[in-house]
Design a protein around this motif. Structure first.
Motif, PDB file in Angstrom:
ATOM      1  N   UNK A 184      -6.850 -16.804 -17.535  1.00 11.89           N
ATOM      2  CA  UNK A 184      -7.170 -18.054 -18.242  1.00 11.89           C
ATOM      3  C   UNK A 184      -5.914 -18.745 -18.735  1.00 11.89           C
ATOM      4  N   UNK A 185      -5.007 -17.938 -19.312  1.00 11.19           N
ATOM      5  CA  UNK A 185      -3.745 -18.507 -19.805  1.00 11.19           C
ATOM      6  C   UNK A 185      -3.000 -19.136 -18.630  1.00 11.19           C
ATOM      7  N   UNK A 186      -2.934 -18.433 -17.527  1.00  9.45           N
ATOM      8  CA  UNK A 186      -2.240 -18.951 -16.352  1.00  9.45           C
ATOM      9  C   UNK A 186      -2.833 -20.252 -15.855  1.00  9.45           C
ATOM     10  N   UNK A 187      -4.175 -20.332 -15.826  1.00 10.36           N
ATOM     11  CA  UNK A 187      -4.844 -21.539 -15.302  1.00 10.36           C
ATOM     12  C   UNK A 187      -4.678 -22.744 -16.221  1.00 10.36           C
ATOM     13  N   UNK A 188      -4.591 -22.489 -17.541  1.00 12.45           N
ATOM     14  CA  UNK A 188      -4.381 -23.599 -18.474  1.00 12.45           C
ATOM     15  C   UNK A 188      -2.992 -24.186 -18.245  1.00 12.45           C
ATOM     16  N   UNK A 189      -2.009 -23.300 -18.040  1.00 11.39           N
ATOM     17  CA  UNK A 189      -0.636 -23.771 -17.852  1.00 11.39           C
ATOM     18  C   UNK A 189      -0.428 -24.416 -16.491  1.00 11.39           C
ATOM     19  N   UNK A 190      -1.158 -23.935 -15.490  1.00 12.20           N
ATOM     20  CA  UNK A 190      -0.981 -24.476 -14.140  1.00 12.20           C
ATOM     21  C   UNK A 190      -2.326 -24.435 -13.420  1.00 12.20           C
ATOM     22  N   UNK A 191      -3.092 -25.541 -13.497  1.00 12.28           N
ATOM     23  CA  UNK A 191      -4.443 -25.555 -12.919  1.00 12.28           C
ATOM     24  C   UNK A 191      -4.451 -25.254 -11.417  1.00 12.28           C
ATOM     25  N   UNK A 192      -3.337 -25.464 -10.766  1.00 19.37           N
ATOM     26  CA  UNK A 192      -3.269 -25.269  -9.324  1.00 19.37           C
ATOM     27  C   UNK A 192      -2.857 -23.832  -8.947  1.00 19.37           C
ATOM     28  N   UNK A 193      -2.807 -22.970  -9.965  1.00 17.43           N
ATOM     29  CA  UNK A 193      -2.241 -21.635  -9.770  1.00 17.43           C
ATOM     30  C   UNK A 193      -2.976 -20.813  -8.706  1.00 17.43           C
ATOM     31  N   UNK A 194      -4.306 -20.873  -8.721  1.00 17.68           N
ATOM     32  CA  UNK A 194      -5.058 -20.042  -7.782  1.00 17.68           C
ATOM     33  C   UNK A 194      -4.715 -20.420  -6.336  1.00 17.68           C
ATOM     34  N   UNK A 195      -4.649 -21.736  -6.067  1.00 20.59           N
ATOM     35  CA  UNK A 195      -4.330 -22.177  -4.715  1.00 20.59           C
ATOM     36  C   UNK A 195      -2.938 -21.691  -4.302  1.00 20.59           C
ATOM     37  N   UNK A 196      -2.005 -21.796  -5.234  1.00 21.04           N
ATOM     38  CA  UNK A 196      -0.633 -21.394  -4.907  1.00 21.04           C
ATOM     39  C   UNK A 196      -0.517 -19.892  -4.687  1.00 21.04           C
ATOM     40  N   UNK A 197      -1.268 -19.128  -5.496  1.00 19.63           N
ATOM     41  CA  UNK A 197      -1.202 -17.668  -5.342  1.00 19.63           C
ATOM     42  C   UNK A 197      -1.899 -17.202  -4.065  1.00 19.63           C
ATOM     43  N   UNK A 198      -2.885 -17.987  -3.606  1.00 20.71           N
ATOM     44  CA  UNK A 198      -3.653 -17.585  -2.413  1.00 20.71           C
ATOM     45  C   UNK A 198      -2.910 -17.932  -1.126  1.00 20.71           C
ATOM     46  N   UNK A 199      -2.023 -18.908  -1.211  1.00 24.45           N
ATOM     47  CA  UNK A 199      -1.346 -19.406  -0.021  1.00 24.45           C
ATOM     48  C   UNK A 199      -0.523 -18.294   0.631  1.00 24.45           C
ATOM     49  N   UNK A 200      -0.390 -18.331   1.920  1.00 25.30           N
ATOM     50  CA  UNK A 200       0.426 -17.357   2.660  1.00 25.30           C
ATOM     51  C   UNK A 200      -0.137 -15.938   2.661  1.00 25.30           C
ATOM     52  N   UNK A 201      -1.408 -15.788   2.281  1.00 32.23           N
ATOM     53  CA  UNK A 201      -1.981 -14.451   2.418  1.00 32.23           C
ATOM     54  C   UNK A 201      -3.182 -14.535   3.334  1.00 32.23           C
ATOM     55  N   UNK A 202      -3.527 -13.400   3.915  1.00 35.31           N
ATOM     56  CA  UNK A 202      -4.821 -13.261   4.573  1.00 35.31           C
ATOM     57  C   UNK A 202      -5.812 -12.939   3.464  1.00 35.31           C
ATOM     58  N   UNK A 203      -6.808 -13.813   3.279  1.00 34.88           N
ATOM     59  CA  UNK A 203      -7.687 -13.655   2.122  1.00 34.88           C
ATOM     60  C   UNK A 203      -9.143 -13.541   2.546  1.00 34.88           C
ATOM     61  N   UNK A 204      -9.838 -12.559   1.971  1.00 34.07           N
ATOM     62  CA  UNK A 204     -11.283 -12.418   2.192  1.00 34.07           C
ATOM     63  C   UNK A 204     -12.012 -12.559   0.864  1.00 34.07           C
ATOM     64  N   UNK A 205     -13.099 -13.344   0.851  1.00 33.79           N
ATOM     65  CA  UNK A 205     -13.948 -13.477  -0.337  1.00 33.79           C
ATOM     66  C   UNK A 205     -15.256 -12.740  -0.079  1.00 33.79           C
ATOM     67  N   UNK A 206     -15.773 -12.079  -1.109  1.00 37.11           N
ATOM     68  CA  UNK A 206     -16.998 -11.293  -0.958  1.00 37.11           C
ATOM     69  C   UNK A 206     -18.015 -11.763  -1.979  1.00 37.11           C
ATOM     70  N   UNK A 207     -19.187 -12.199  -1.519  1.00 38.13           N
ATOM     71  CA  UNK A 207     -20.189 -12.653  -2.475  1.00 38.13           C
ATOM     72  C   UNK A 207     -21.586 -12.179  -2.092  1.00 38.13           C
ATOM     73  N   UNK A 208     -22.422 -11.967  -3.100  1.00 41.77           N
ATOM     74  CA  UNK A 208     -23.782 -11.453  -2.930  1.00 41.77           C
ATOM     75  C   UNK A 208     -24.377 -11.300  -4.315  1.00 41.77           C
ATOM     76  N   UNK A 209     -25.683 -11.044  -4.380  1.00 41.40           N
ATOM     77  CA  UNK A 209     -26.263 -10.683  -5.668  1.00 41.40           C
ATOM     78  C   UNK A 209     -25.900  -9.243  -6.002  1.00 41.40           C
ATOM     79  N   UNK A 210     -26.009  -8.362  -5.016  1.00 43.81           N
ATOM     80  CA  UNK A 210     -25.732  -6.941  -5.242  1.00 43.81           C
ATOM     81  C   UNK A 210     -24.720  -6.394  -4.254  1.00 43.81           C
ATOM     82  N   UNK A 211     -23.886  -5.487  -4.724  1.00 45.92           N
ATOM     83  CA  UNK A 211     -22.976  -4.756  -3.841  1.00 45.92           C
ATOM     84  C   UNK A 211     -21.620  -5.402  -3.653  1.00 45.92           C
TER      85      UNK A 211
END
Ligand SMILES: [Zn+2]
Length: 409
Positions: free
Chosen positions: A36-63
């Motif tokens: 939260x502290x990081x995002x307040x200081x730099x709202x674009x932080x997540x995009x910058x941290x995700x860049x240049x990686x192979x990224x997988x997102x996992x979503x579901x109700x369970x598991x």
């Protein structure tokens, strides 16, 4: 990997400091406050941290926590992996996970179902894994349909490779706007939320795992990967015995999803599968804790579908302790207890505890399941003969038991 811009570096470093402070002052594991502290200081932080990686997102109700862990374990075969291992599954948790391992070429993030469109949009993840959608304490059937519709919009027009469970009609519908989908037949234990076609509202015809709408053309796609009892059949028709240590059908399904994600990231089954077999517990789930000769195995269950999965894992020959709370993360309303069929527990010794034990007691009374009420988990455990016992608890009840045993992992 390219350097983060200065502002992002600062935001990330300050976020980590906040996380450390939060930990040393005993306010939790710190992963959310740091993000939260990081995002307040730099709202674009997540995009910058995700860049240049192979990224997988996992979503579901369970598991999703378990599957995130399985995929992470598999990808360690290829290199370092950044992951939100402890279930902090909203953007602040993602920032924290990626900041803690900035050089890892891989990222695997568990994502809350509602946040998936936003996180996908921000990170541009390469792979998205979608497993099941069912009601929980907060979301009823109409809401999960809206959720699937948001997934459709978020996935449409993107190059993202989606791995989706085609045995769940709503997940299939949610995934089917994606440009590339690998379909996995992972089974569906909870069918109560999918009797209607998500496309037209008509009745769904079902036979085993197969399903099709009677009124429109919407039907189950042909799966590429198939969970077949204790084995998986891969897209080339080769059969692999899973032999994982995590118990139950739901975890075998999670493992097949993980293998499909691994392959989408160029990790073949023969290298991924041995890594999945190393996972024995996930954030306390399936751990056995011991006190005075009683070995209690901890199962987490947060919603009706989760109870069915836990019943599948629980040993019918053993006594069982059920613990239910209704604090914020559990949902304050316990009416969902009435969605679960508890009759399967008839004939085994049942002990009921937790802050809302009376709600559960009433439910069991009506289902004609004999039980014993206990004021605390310790009392319920002490009431057991020495030996093994299964414990099913909802979210905060589970965390209370875990901390009583020193945050059992
Ligand atoms: Zn239809």
């Amino acid at each position: 990997m390219t350097q983060l811009p200065l502002r992002a570096q600062l935001a990330s470093a300050l976020g980590r400091t906040a996380a450390t402070l939060s930990r040393v002052t005993g306010r939790g594991d710190g992963s959310v406050i740091g993000g939260r502290v990081g995002l307040v200081l730099e709202p674009d932080l997540l995009r910058q941290l995700a860049r240049d990686r192979k990224l997988a997102l996992v979503s579901a109700t369970n598991g999703k926590t378990t599957t995130t862990r399985l995929i992470t374990s598999a990808l360690l075969e290829l290199g370092e992996v950044a992951s939100n291992a402890f279930g902090a599954n909203m953007p602040a948790g993602h920032v924290s996970a990626l900041s803690q391992n900035k050089t890892a070429p891989y990222g695997v993030l568990e994502v809350d179902e509602k946040y998936l469109p936003e996180v996908l949009d921000t990170t541009g993840a390469d792979v998205v894994c979608l497993m099941n959608l069912s009601r929980d304490q907060m979301d009823r059937a109409a809401e999960i349909w809206l959720l699937a519709q948001k997934w459709r919009r978020a996935l449409s027009g993107r190059p993202t490779h989606v791995i989706a469970n085609c045995d769940d009609p709503l997940v299939t519908w949610g995934a089917s706007t994606a440009a590339q989908v690998t379909w996995v037949s992972g089974g569906q234990r909870w069918k109560e939320d999918s009797w209607c076609c998500p496309e037209c509202g008509g009745p769904l015809e079902r036979k085993d795992n197969d399903w099709a709408c009677r009124e429109c053309t919407f039907h189950r796609p042909e799966p590429h990967w198939v969970l077949d009892d204790d084995a998986v059949v891969d897209p080339r028709g080769q059969r692999w015995v899973l032999d994982i240590q995590l118990p139950g059908l739901a975890n075998r399904s999670n493992a097949v999803m993980a293998l499909a994600v691994a392959e989408a990231l160029d990790l073949p089954v023969q290298r991924a599968l041995p890594r999945l077999r190393e996972v024995t517990s996930v954030a306390g789930r399936y751990t056995t804790v011991e006190r005075e000769g009683r070995q209690a195995r901890l199962l987490l269950s947060k919603n009706p579908a989760g109870w069915l999965e836990a019943f599948d894992v629980a040993d019918p020959a053993l006594p069982i302790i059920l613990s239910v709370n209704a604090q914020g993360p559990d949902g304050r309303d316990t009416s969902w207890l009435w969605d679960v069929d508890y009759r399967i527990l008839r004939g085994r010794p049942v002990f009921v505890t937790g802050e809302r034990r009376l709600d559960l007691a009433l439910r069991l009374e009506v289902a004609d399941v004999p039980f014993q009420l206990c004021a605390t988990f310790s009392e319920a455990l002490a009431a057991q003969p020495p030996g093994r016992v299964d414990v099913i608890a909802n979210y905060t009840a589970f965390q209370q038991i875990r901390s009583e045993f020193g945050r059992a992992v």
